[in-house]
Design an enzyme around this catalytic site. Structure first.
Site, PDB file in Angstrom:
ATOM      1  N   LYS A   1       0.830  -1.217   0.000  1.00 13.54           N
ATOM      2  CA  LYS A   1       0.000   0.000   0.000  1.00 13.54           C
ATOM      3  C   LYS A   1       0.864   1.266   0.000  1.00 13.54           C
ATOM      4  CE  LYS A   1      -1.868  -1.590   3.776  1.00 13.54           C
ATOM      5  NZ  LYS A   1      -1.347  -2.971   3.793  1.00 13.54           N
TER       6      LYS A   1
ATOM      7  N   LYS B   1       3.873   1.817  -1.079  1.00  8.62           N
ATOM      8  CA  LYS B   1       4.495   2.078  -2.378  1.00  8.62           C
ATOM      9  C   LYS B   1       3.497   2.735  -3.336  1.00  8.62           C
ATOM     10  CE  LYS B   1       5.857   0.242  -6.681  1.00  8.62           C
ATOM     11  NZ  LYS B   1       6.636  -0.562  -7.588  1.00  8.62           N
TER      12      LYS B   1
ATOM     13  N   ALA C   1       1.028  -0.828  11.574  1.00  5.36           N
ATOM     14  CA  ALA C   1       1.306  -0.742  10.141  1.00  5.36           C
ATOM     15  C   ALA C   1       2.777  -0.436   9.900  1.00  5.36           C
ATOM     16  CB  ALA C   1       0.453   0.363   9.514  1.00  5.36           C
ATOM     17  N   GLY C   2       3.283  -0.960   8.803  1.00  4.52           N
ATOM     18  CA  GLY C   2       4.617  -0.597   8.326  1.00  4.52           C
ATOM     19  C   GLY C   2       4.493  -0.459   6.823  1.00  4.52           C
ATOM     20  N   HIS C   3       4.485   0.759   6.340  1.00  8.23           N
ATOM     21  CA  HIS C   3       4.283   1.010   4.903  1.00  8.23           C
ATOM     22  C   HIS C   3       5.614   1.423   4.288  1.00  8.23           C
ATOM     23  CE1 HIS C   3      -0.333   1.693   5.417  1.00  8.23           C
ATOM     24  NE2 HIS C   3       0.084   0.530   5.845  1.00  8.23           N
TER      25      HIS C   3
ATOM     26  N   THR D   1       1.192  -7.377  16.880  1.00  2.00           N
ATOM     27  CA  THR D   1       2.464  -6.649  16.795  1.00  2.00           C
ATOM     28  C   THR D   1       2.827  -6.048  18.162  1.00  2.00           C
ATOM     29  OG1 THR D   1       1.349  -4.598  16.183  1.00  2.00           O
ATOM     30  CG2 THR D   1       2.046  -6.018  14.369  1.00  2.00           C
TER      31      THR D   1
ATOM     32  N   GLN E   1      -3.281  -2.262   7.182  1.00  2.00           N
ATOM     33  CA  GLN E   1      -3.612  -3.692   7.277  1.00  2.00           C
ATOM     34  C   GLN E   1      -4.303  -4.150   5.979  1.00  2.00           C
ATOM     35  OE1 GLN E   1      -4.490  -1.712  10.438  1.00  2.00           O
ATOM     36  NE2 GLN E   1      -2.323  -2.085  10.642  1.00  2.00           N
TER      37      GLN E   1
ATOM     38  N   VAL F   1       7.462  -4.181  10.464  1.00  2.00           N
ATOM     39  CA  VAL F   1       7.381  -3.651  11.827  1.00  2.00           C
ATOM     40  C   VAL F   1       8.127  -4.553  12.804  1.00  2.00           C
ATOM     41  CG1 VAL F   1       5.781  -3.187  13.731  1.00  2.00           C
ATOM     42  CG2 VAL F   1       5.199  -2.476  11.428  1.00  2.00           C
TER      43      VAL F   1
ATOM     44  N   GLY G   1       9.793  -7.587  11.941  1.00  2.00           N
ATOM     45  CA  GLY G   1      10.872  -8.407  11.374  1.00  2.00           C
ATOM     46  C   GLY G   1      10.531  -9.889  11.346  1.00  2.00           C
TER      47      GLY G   1
ATOM     48  N   LYS H   1       4.215  -7.298  -6.667  1.00  2.00           N
ATOM     49  CA  LYS H   1       5.236  -8.340  -6.517  1.00  2.00           C
ATOM     50  C   LYS H   1       5.151  -9.463  -7.548  1.00  2.00           C
ATOM     51  CE  LYS H   1       7.152  -8.273  -2.251  1.00  2.00           C
ATOM     52  NZ  LYS H   1       7.412  -8.464  -0.835  1.00  2.00           N
TER      53      LYS H   1
ATOM     54  N   VAL I   1       6.431  -4.314 -10.306  1.00  2.00           N
ATOM     55  CA  VAL I   1       7.476  -5.300 -10.633  1.00  2.00           C
ATOM     56  C   VAL I   1       8.758  -5.086  -9.838  1.00  2.00           C
ATOM     57  CG1 VAL I   1       6.580  -5.818 -12.943  1.00  2.00           C
ATOM     58  CG2 VAL I   1       8.175  -3.901 -12.648  1.00  2.00           C
TER      59      VAL I   1
HETATM   60  P1  GDP Z   1       2.259  -2.226   3.046  1.00  2.00           P
HETATM   61  O1  GDP Z   1       2.166  -2.449   4.513  1.00  2.00           O
HETATM   62  O2  GDP Z   1       1.038  -2.658   2.319  1.00  2.00           O
HETATM   63  O3  GDP Z   1       2.656  -0.812   2.681  1.00  2.00           O
HETATM   64  O4  GDP Z   1       3.440  -3.178   2.528  1.00  2.00           O
HETATM   65  P2  GDP Z   1       4.869  -3.408   3.250  1.00  2.00           P
HETATM   66  O5  GDP Z   1       5.705  -2.217   3.027  1.00  2.00           O
HETATM   67  O6  GDP Z   1       4.695  -3.866   4.634  1.00  2.00           O
HETATM   68  O7  GDP Z   1       5.382  -4.669   2.461  1.00  2.00           O
HETATM   69  C1  GDP Z   1       5.565  -4.678   1.090  1.00  2.00           C
HETATM   70  C2  GDP Z   1       7.034  -5.029   0.810  1.00  2.00           C
HETATM   71  O8  GDP Z   1       7.195  -5.380  -0.547  1.00  2.00           O
HETATM   72  C3  GDP Z   1       7.973  -3.858   1.025  1.00  2.00           C
HETATM   73  O9  GDP Z   1       9.220  -4.331   1.432  1.00  2.00           O
HETATM   74  C4  GDP Z   1       8.053  -3.213  -0.354  1.00  2.00           C
HETATM   75  O10 GDP Z   1       9.255  -2.496  -0.553  1.00  2.00           O
HETATM   76  C5  GDP Z   1       8.016  -4.442  -1.222  1.00  2.00           C
HETATM   77  N1  GDP Z   1       7.395  -4.276  -2.545  1.00  2.00           N
HETATM   78  C6  GDP Z   1       6.326  -3.519  -2.890  1.00  2.00           C
HETATM   79  N2  GDP Z   1       5.989  -3.738  -4.165  1.00  2.00           N
HETATM   80  C7  GDP Z   1       6.871  -4.652  -4.646  1.00  2.00           C
HETATM   81  C8  GDP Z   1       7.015  -5.313  -5.901  1.00  2.00           C
HETATM   82  O11 GDP Z   1       6.266  -5.111  -6.856  1.00  2.00           O
HETATM   83  N3  GDP Z   1       8.029  -6.221  -5.999  1.00  2.00           N
HETATM   84  C9  GDP Z   1       8.870  -6.488  -4.985  1.00  2.00           C
HETATM   85  N4  GDP Z   1       9.821  -7.386  -5.170  1.00  2.00           N
HETATM   86  N5  GDP Z   1       8.746  -5.885  -3.777  1.00  2.00           N
HETATM   87  C10 GDP Z   1       7.761  -4.999  -3.623  1.00  2.00           C
HETATM   88  P1  IMO Z   2       0.206  -3.015   7.183  1.00  2.00           P
HETATM   89  O1  IMO Z   2      -0.570  -1.720   7.222  1.00  2.00           O
HETATM   90  C1  IMO Z   2       0.390  -7.227   8.233  1.00  2.00           C
HETATM   91  C2  IMO Z   2      -1.469  -8.427  12.005  1.00  2.00           C
HETATM   92  C3  IMO Z   2      -0.555  -8.907  13.110  1.00  2.00           C
HETATM   93  C4  IMO Z   2      -1.476  -9.858  13.836  1.00  2.00           C
HETATM   94  C5  IMO Z   2      -2.833  -9.166  13.734  1.00  2.00           C
HETATM   95  C6  IMO Z   2      -3.195  -8.331  14.939  1.00  2.00           C
HETATM   96  O2  IMO Z   2       1.678  -2.815   7.212  1.00  2.00           O
HETATM   97  O3  IMO Z   2      -0.269  -3.875   6.070  1.00  2.00           O
HETATM   98  P2  IMO Z   2      -2.365  -6.054  16.015  1.00  2.00           P
HETATM   99  O4  IMO Z   2      -0.986  -5.523  16.253  1.00  2.00           O
HETATM  100  O5  IMO Z   2      -3.174  -5.201  15.113  1.00  2.00           O
HETATM  101  O6  IMO Z   2      -3.051  -6.394  17.287  1.00  2.00           O
HETATM  102  O7  IMO Z   2      -2.132  -7.455  15.261  1.00  2.00           O
HETATM  103  O8  IMO Z   2      -2.752  -8.318  12.601  1.00  2.00           O
HETATM  104  N1  IMO Z   2      -1.143  -7.092  11.472  1.00  2.00           N
HETATM  105  C7  IMO Z   2      -0.571  -6.888  10.280  1.00  2.00           C
HETATM  106  N2  IMO Z   2      -0.113  -7.771   9.356  1.00  2.00           N
HETATM  107  N3  IMO Z   2       0.423  -5.914   7.973  1.00  2.00           N
HETATM  108  C8  IMO Z   2      -0.047  -5.012   8.874  1.00  2.00           C
HETATM  109  O9  IMO Z   2      -0.140  -3.701   8.592  1.00  2.00           O
HETATM  110  C9  IMO Z   2      -0.538  -5.492  10.104  1.00  2.00           C
HETATM  111  N4  IMO Z   2      -1.055  -4.911  11.195  1.00  2.00           N
HETATM  112  C10 IMO Z   2      -1.427  -5.901  12.014  1.00  2.00           C
HETATM  113  O10 IMO Z   2       0.584  -9.545  12.594  1.00  2.00           O
HETATM  114  O11 IMO Z   2      -1.567 -11.073  13.116  1.00  2.00           O
HETATM  115 MG    MG Z   3       3.243  -3.409   6.052  1.00  2.00          MG
END
Ligand code: GDP
Ligand code: IMO
Ligand code: MG
Length: 423
Positions: free
Chosen positions: A16, A18, A39-41, A129, A224, A300, A302, A331, A413
């Site tokens: 999200k 990205k 969340a970790g975006h 988390t 999420q 978030v 690891g 991806k 990609v």
């Molecule tokens: P979010 O929480 O939905 O914002 O997603 P995260 O940042 O937690 O996880 C997505 C991971 O995939 C991150 O490490 C991004 O840098 C990576 N990512 C996003 N889009 C792509 C993609 O198209 N290809 C690859 N290989 N990595 C991607």
């Molecule tokens: P983003 O926004 C992936 C998961 C946790 C756990 C459950 C409940 O980066 O996509 P909480 O801390 O909310 O009590 O955890 O939800 N979880 C996520 N999994 N991406 C997230 O956020 C998440 N936020 C919570 O791992 O299973």
């Molecule tokens: Mg995330």
């Protein structure tokens, strides 16, 4: 102007951050509507990787205003760290970031309660988390919470102390081993609150209303994913907020009839971090290859993310609940080199074949039915146009579009901002 919505259709981490970053150029305002520092975006550009927690993913663009909506829960301590991390980028935070007075605060004792609750559950733990999300939303709906706007009142610390005392009693009630030094946590907390107070607090629903009236464009950013939604997700292994489209209405004060496009993001396969059912999960080498190539570790915590094939039954369910108008497939590059790809198109459920998501998707009830596809060998990461896509990727995309009856408008990609292909 209408409001567009962007949300994750799986169990989070779809990419999200990205895509919000990529789309920000088209919007005046980016507004987060729920969740918190669970969340970790991730955003990547110019060779730098950023992970945002509470701050909307439009923050790196010159022109966009970023709003933290009333539906978000804010931990001042995590928030301060996030701001510290942004310092070197010379962002004018005081004008570009504004915060709803109605957003609730995560207190140090909310984090402790999260830990105590999880510890008391043993094997049945959610895999939270541990950022205090559940306890903070419980205080919100229980009408005990402390909101950002309370920080403007002289007596907010009295309210804080009363709530903290109650929390300590609750922690004792759990009768589990949670070690803590509240005084130390509070020193950090109160310092961080001062930093938070240096930013702009607003009545964000009014701000967004006026913005719409004056023709500004707004993108609402979800956190999420829909399968973690407190109502429609894999309860109880969910988060404590409404992660689906309805959450943007309650989390920002945007009326349902003002929402135009709903962008649904999904990975070309599936991942999940934390506990709970996952019908297409792979426990073999294919799954570990996906995790390795996709670098599937939580942004978030690891923690390694569980990996599996794309679940079209679940995706149809979430696309429907959200009223998705455009899809974005992330991806795709990770699947290069897999000889055969599988997509779950139905379930064997208690002896019957079904094509919807039933109440209970525990592994003992469900067996996925797969449709197989020939994989592609080509590296997608350097491609910049759909005309370069291998036939097998086009077949995969065409199949999904036909089944979902929604166009896939973006194929990602690679993690970088530039590795984004519009169709
Ligand atoms: P979010 O929480 O939905 O914002 O997603 P995260 O940042 O937690 O996880 C997505 C991971 O995939 C991150 O490490 C991004 O840098 C990576 N990512 C996003 N889009 C792509 C993609 O198209 N290809 C690859 N290989 N990595 C991607
Ligand atoms: P983003 O926004 C992936 C998961 C946790 C756990 C459950 C409940 O980066 O996509 P909480 O801390 O909310 O009590 O955890 O939800 N979880 C996520 N999994 N991406 C997230 O956020 C998440 N936020 C919570 O791992 O299973
Ligand atoms: Mg995330």
């Amino acid at each position: 102007m209408a409001v567009d919505l962007l949300l994750g259709l799986q169990w989070g981490d779809e990419g999200k951050g990205k895509i919000v970053d990529v789309l920000t150029a088209n919007y005046d305002i980016i507004a987060r509507f729920q969740g918190g520092p669970n969340a970790g975006h991730t955003l990547e550009f110019d060779g730098i990787k950023h992970v945002l927690r509470t701050i909307p993913s439009g923050i790196f663009h010159e022109t966009a205003t970023n709003v933290i909506g009333n539906g978000v829960v804010i931990d001042p301590v995590v928030f301060k760290k996030e701001l510290d991390g942004l310092e070197k980028f010379n962002i004018d935070i005081k004008t570009k970031l504004i915060i709803s007075r109605k957003a609730h605060l995560i207190l140090p004792t909310h984090r402790l309660l999260d830990a105590a609750s999880e510890a008391s559950k043993g094997k049945a733990k959610i895999g939270s988390t541990l950022k205090g999300i559940g306890p903070t939303y419980m205080d919100k709906t229980g009408r005990n919470g402390i909101r950002v706007g309370d920080l403007e009142l002289d007596n907010w610390k009295e309210k804080y102390r009363a709530l903290t005392n109650k929390h300590e009693a609750m922690i004792n009630f759990y009768n589990v081993d949670v070690q803590y030094d509240l005084e130390e946590m509070e020193t950090e907390f109160f310092e961080a609150v001062e930093v938070l107070k240096s930013l702009q607090f607003i009545d964000s629903e009014e701000y967004l209303h006026q913005a719409q009236k004056s023709g500004k464009t707004i993108l609402a950013e979800g956190a999420q994913g829909s399968l973690l939604d407190v109502d429609f997700g894999t309860y109880p292994f969910v988060t404590s907020s409404t992660t689906t489209a309805a959450g943007a209405c309650t989390g920002l004060g945007v009326a349902p009839n003002k929402i135009k496009d709903v962008f649904g993001i999904f990975k070309a396969y599936t991942t999940r971090v934390g506990s709970g059912p996952f019908p297409t999960e792979l426990f073999d080498e294919v799954g570990s290859e996906m995790a390795r190539i996709g670098n599937e570790f939580g942004a978030v915590t690891g923690r390694p993310r569980r990996c599996g094939w794309l679940d079209l039954v679940a995706l149809k369910y979430t696309a429907q609940i959200n009223g998705v108008t455009q899809l974005m497939m992330m991806k795709g590059d990770v699947l290069s080199g897999f000889k055969t790809l599988k997509v779950c198109t139905g379930y064997k459920y208690k002896g019957e074949t079904i094509s919807h998501l039933p109440y209970n998707i525990e592994p003992e009830n469900i067996e996925p039915i797969y449709t197989e596809f020939k994989g592609w060998k080509e590296d997608l990461t350097k491609m910049s146009d759909p005309s370069q896509f291998p036939k097998e990727l086009n077949d995969y995309i065409d199949f999904l579009e036909k089944e979902l009856e929604i166009p896939i408008k973006i194929v990602s990609v690679g993690p970088d901002r530039t590795q984004t292909i519009h169709r």
